[in-house]
Design a protein around this motif. Sequence first.
Motif, PDB file in Angstrom:
ATOM      1  N   ASP A 411       0.934  -0.950  -0.010  1.00  0.00           N
ATOM      2  CA  ASP A 411       0.577   0.308   0.414  1.00  0.00           C
ATOM      3  C   ASP A 411       0.813   1.237   0.199  1.00  0.00           C
ATOM      4  OD1 ASP A 411       0.335   0.217   2.799  1.00  0.00           O
ATOM      5  OD2 ASP A 411      -0.404  -0.506   3.507  1.00  0.00           O
ATOM      6  N   GLY A 412       0.151   2.592   0.073  1.00  0.00           N
ATOM      7  CA  GLY A 412       1.377   3.373  -0.325  1.00  0.00           C
ATOM      8  C   GLY A 412       1.955   4.366   1.101  1.00  0.00           C
ATOM      9  N   LEU A 413       1.219   3.889   2.107  1.00  0.00           N
ATOM     10  CA  LEU A 413       2.097   3.118   3.673  1.00  0.00           C
ATOM     11  C   LEU A 413       3.934   2.766   3.508  1.00  0.00           C
ATOM     12  CD1 LEU A 413      -0.896   3.561   6.460  1.00  0.00           C
ATOM     13  CD2 LEU A 413       0.447   5.664   5.320  1.00  0.00           C
ATOM     14  N   ASP A 414       3.299   1.376   3.189  1.00  0.00           N
ATOM     15  CA  ASP A 414       4.499   0.439   3.072  1.00  0.00           C
ATOM     16  C   ASP A 414       5.872   1.635   1.847  1.00  0.00           C
ATOM     17  OD1 ASP A 414       3.824  -0.904   4.573  1.00  0.00           O
ATOM     18  OD2 ASP A 414       3.363  -1.720   3.157  1.00  0.00           O
ATOM     19  N   THR A 415       5.311   2.654   0.998  1.00  0.00           N
ATOM     20  CA  THR A 415       6.130   3.081   0.263  1.00  0.00           C
ATOM     21  C   THR A 415       6.267   4.818   0.715  1.00  0.00           C
ATOM     22  OG1 THR A 415       4.864   2.014  -1.731  1.00  0.00           O
ATOM     23  CG2 THR A 415       5.948   4.075  -2.234  1.00  0.00           C
ATOM     24  N   ALA A 416       5.796   5.279   1.225  1.00  0.00           N
ATOM     25  CA  ALA A 416       6.272   6.477   1.648  1.00  0.00           C
ATOM     26  C   ALA A 416       7.402   6.010   2.495  1.00  0.00           C
ATOM     27  CB  ALA A 416       4.754   6.550   2.183  1.00  0.00           C
ATOM     28  N   SER A 417       6.924   5.060   3.197  1.00  0.00           N
ATOM     29  CA  SER A 417       8.121   5.015   4.491  1.00  0.00           C
ATOM     30  C   SER A 417       9.536   4.474   3.983  1.00  0.00           C
ATOM     31  CB  SER A 417       7.264   3.509   5.906  1.00  0.00           C
ATOM     32  OG  SER A 417       6.565   3.590   5.911  1.00  0.00           O
ATOM     33  N   ALA A 418       9.331   4.104   2.492  1.00  0.00           N
ATOM     34  CA  ALA A 418      11.087   3.603   2.392  1.00  0.00           C
ATOM     35  C   ALA A 418      11.259   4.895   0.790  1.00  0.00           C
ATOM     36  CB  ALA A 418      10.397   2.456   0.728  1.00  0.00           C
ATOM     37  N   GLU A 419       9.733   5.093   0.828  1.00  0.00           N
ATOM     38  CA  GLU A 419      10.788   6.947  -0.155  1.00  0.00           C
ATOM     39  C   GLU A 419      11.580   7.609   1.241  1.00  0.00           C
ATOM     40  OE1 GLU A 419       7.493   8.139  -1.451  1.00  0.00           O
ATOM     41  OE2 GLU A 419       7.839   6.441  -3.941  1.00  0.00           O
TER      42      GLU A 419
END
Length: 464
Positions: A411-419
Amino acid sequence: MQSCAGALACALALAGCGPLHTTVPDLVHDTPTDWQARNAAAGGLAPDLERWWRAFNDPVLDELIERALKDNLNVRIAGERLQAARAVRHAQRSAFWPNLNFRTYVETAPNARTGYLEVGLDSIWEFGLFGRDTGNNRINLADENLAIIDEVAARVSVTAEVARNYIELRAAQARAQVLDDTVATRRRQVELAQKRLALRLGTQLELDRAQADLQQALGDAAEPGLTVTQTMQALAVLLGTTTPDPSLRNVAPSPQLPAIDFRQTPADLVRTRADIRRAEQNVLHAAGELGIARADLWPKLGLAGTFISSTALTGDFTFQNDFVPIAGPSITIPLVDWGARRSIANARERALHASTLAYREAVIEGVAEAQTALAQFDAKSALAQNAQKTLELNQRSAKSAQTMQRIGLGDGLDTASAELAASQARLARNLAERDRSLAYIALYKAFGGTIPPLAKDAKNEGLP
């Protein structure tokens, strides 16, 4: 006349028993044969002590340093003082040469009945014996060399400060970009937390945390702007102006410093430091002062002569005008104050010994600073390498998270955390590269920079 000749002969006989020459002490070079800390960048760029900033391969930095060396006020002040010291030394070279003066003065006869106007030439020639001439030359030689060293030291300092502020400026601009990206990512996190709360998939606590992180990111993003302003103003001062160059506000990549191989750099290079060269010349100056103090214990010998004409102005006008030549030895012998002069000579001997110790201290401190700066550069280089590897791993993780979200496995939260992790790694790499560059600048400043050939006297005397 016989008494004058006898006094002169006696003074010359005493000279044979006096200290005719004060030697300059041999200076012990306490530099190590090798550095304790060794940069391990085998195959890296060879160090260039004279144009060390060229390693950054940044035309803007090259231009700024060129302008600063020409326009900086401290460099120009040091240059003017160097010219003044050279002029003084040139004038002092004739201190023990014969001189010739024209003068007029009035005299009154002992009976106070006739006044005379005397017109003529006079000359005094002090020989500068007993080491007085040598001591005078040493003092003036040391003063000129100190001015040369100060001028070079000003150039070294200005060059290092320009490079340091430029590196800080570009690092702050790069940091601002990273922090702006972080703010954008934090905003997305807030939006996602709001959507999750609306869909009852998240909690108010998650939203509050996301909003707090956003506020923190906004606060952090304001810091680079202040650094940009400060460094631009500092560069303006270094360039001798009050107006910062507006073109520097244009964002440009941070200079990338390649690997530098210091393994072949001799440890004796540290003797080019300005403080060590000053300490050398202070020894020469102290030796000159001691030579003069010892010479003051003995007679001052020379020749004096006049060639005058007297004209009666009042009283006996029957006085015949005539040119009268007078010449003879000039002798000054210290008598009552000889003990005070001996005390001064003793004090100068102590001062010379202190200056030799100060030289050794300057060498020891210079070596320690250079050793520390080299170790610091090694450590910062290793940290920069680790930061680069960490960034590469986090960027790979960010790409994987984006791919997982695109195929529906994240989801977007995982992507945001990785970014965010990648942004933090970029920020850490930026700071590590900045610190490595600043350590590189400090290292070359610790080495001291190249000193042009120092002045020597006619006897080729002077410390190397």
